[in-house]
Write a protein that holds these residues in place. Structure first.
Motif, short mmCIF file in Angstrom:
data_model
loop_
_atom_site.label_atom_id
_atom_site.label_comp_id
_atom_site.label_asym_id
_atom_site.label_seq_id
_atom_site.Cartn_x
_atom_site.Cartn_y
_atom_site.Cartn_z
N ARG A 91 99.02 28.07 30.83
CA ARG A 91 98.43 29.03 31.75
C ARG A 91 99.14 30.38 31.64
O ARG A 91 98.50 31.43 31.61
N VAL A 92 100.44 30.36 31.57
CA VAL A 92 101.22 31.60 31.44
C VAL A 92 100.86 32.31 30.14
O VAL A 92 100.61 33.51 30.13
N LEU A 93 100.81 31.54 29.06
CA LEU A 93 100.46 32.13 27.76
C LEU A 93 99.03 32.66 27.76
O LEU A 93 98.75 33.71 27.18
N SER A 94 98.13 31.95 28.42
CA SER A 94 96.74 32.38 28.50
C SER A 94 96.62 33.72 29.25
O SER A 94 95.90 34.62 28.82
N ILE A 95 97.34 33.83 30.35
CA ILE A 95 97.32 35.09 31.12
C ILE A 95 97.91 36.23 30.30
O ILE A 95 97.36 37.33 30.28
N ALA A 96 99.01 35.97 29.62
CA ALA A 96 99.63 37.00 28.78
C ALA A 96 98.67 37.44 27.68
O ALA A 96 98.54 38.64 27.40
N GLN A 97 97.98 36.49 27.08
CA GLN A 97 97.03 36.81 26.01
C GLN A 97 95.86 37.63 26.53
O GLN A 97 95.46 38.62 25.91
#
Length: 196
Positions: A91-97
């Motif tokens: 989820r964190v990586l998805s938001i950053a992306q």
């Protein structure tokens, strides 16, 4: 010099039994829910500023031995809740992306559950309920915690599934519920990570 002193400790080499704990009340689903709440009238809530970066927030959670914190702004206005699961994973990586930034540029505010997406119950309702009632409510909501409000509309406390699991000495699994196609996508994405 510190105003506190180190206390005397004892060796355990000759100890083989526990004390008589027959007077201790074993908790069950039928026990009063009040036994598992975090009451902000007795203990100050765990809070974190909205602009704390993800890595520092993870560090604070690990070293504070807590799994969730209330998110506030610089005036201590309540904004939402963040838990250790929110701070890690896809989820964190998805938001950053999506935002085209690095993971380290994200803050607690970017990943928290906003207050409008949270649920609360009246403290007086929980005071009359059983642990099983609260657990059933959490399962129905598909959320890990529920906040408690006092009669004036202020935040009075919180109950989390991890509090219940710890008190009953059993695993508690709450499965997130989807309310939109976006939720479905995020749930599948999170569960895909757990299965990988």
């Amino acid at each position: 010099m510190s105003e506190y002193k180190s206390l005397k400790t004892l060796k355990l080499e000759g100890v083989y039994q526990f004390c008589d704990y027959s007077d201790a009340e074993p908790l069950s689903l039928s026990s009063p829910a009040i036994k598992v709440i975090t009451d902000f009238a007795r203990r100050q809530p765990q809070m974190i500023q909205k602009d704390v970066d993800i890595d520092h927030a993870v560090y604070m959670m690990l070293n504070g031995h807590v799994r969730s914190k209330l998110v506030v702004d610089h005036d201590d206005t309540f904004l939402g809740v963040v838990n250790s699961k929110d701070l890690s994973g896809r989820r964190v990586l998805s938001i950053a992306q999506k935002r085209q930034v690095s993971r380290s540029d994200l803050t607690v505010e970017d990943v928290m559950t906003k207050k409008q997406d949270l649920h609360a119950m009246r403290f007086t309702t929980v005071a009359k309920a059983k642990i099983g009632d609260v657990l059933e409510t959490l399962k129905e909501l598909g959320q890990q915690h529920v906040l408690l409000m006092d009669e004036k509309g202020g935040l009075r406390g919180m109950i989390s599934s991890s509090d219940i699991a710890r008190a009953l000495h059993v695993p508690v699994n709450i499965f997130q519920k989807a309310h939109s196609f976006r939720d479905i996508f995020e749930i599948i994405h999170e569960h895909g990570e757990l299965m990988a």
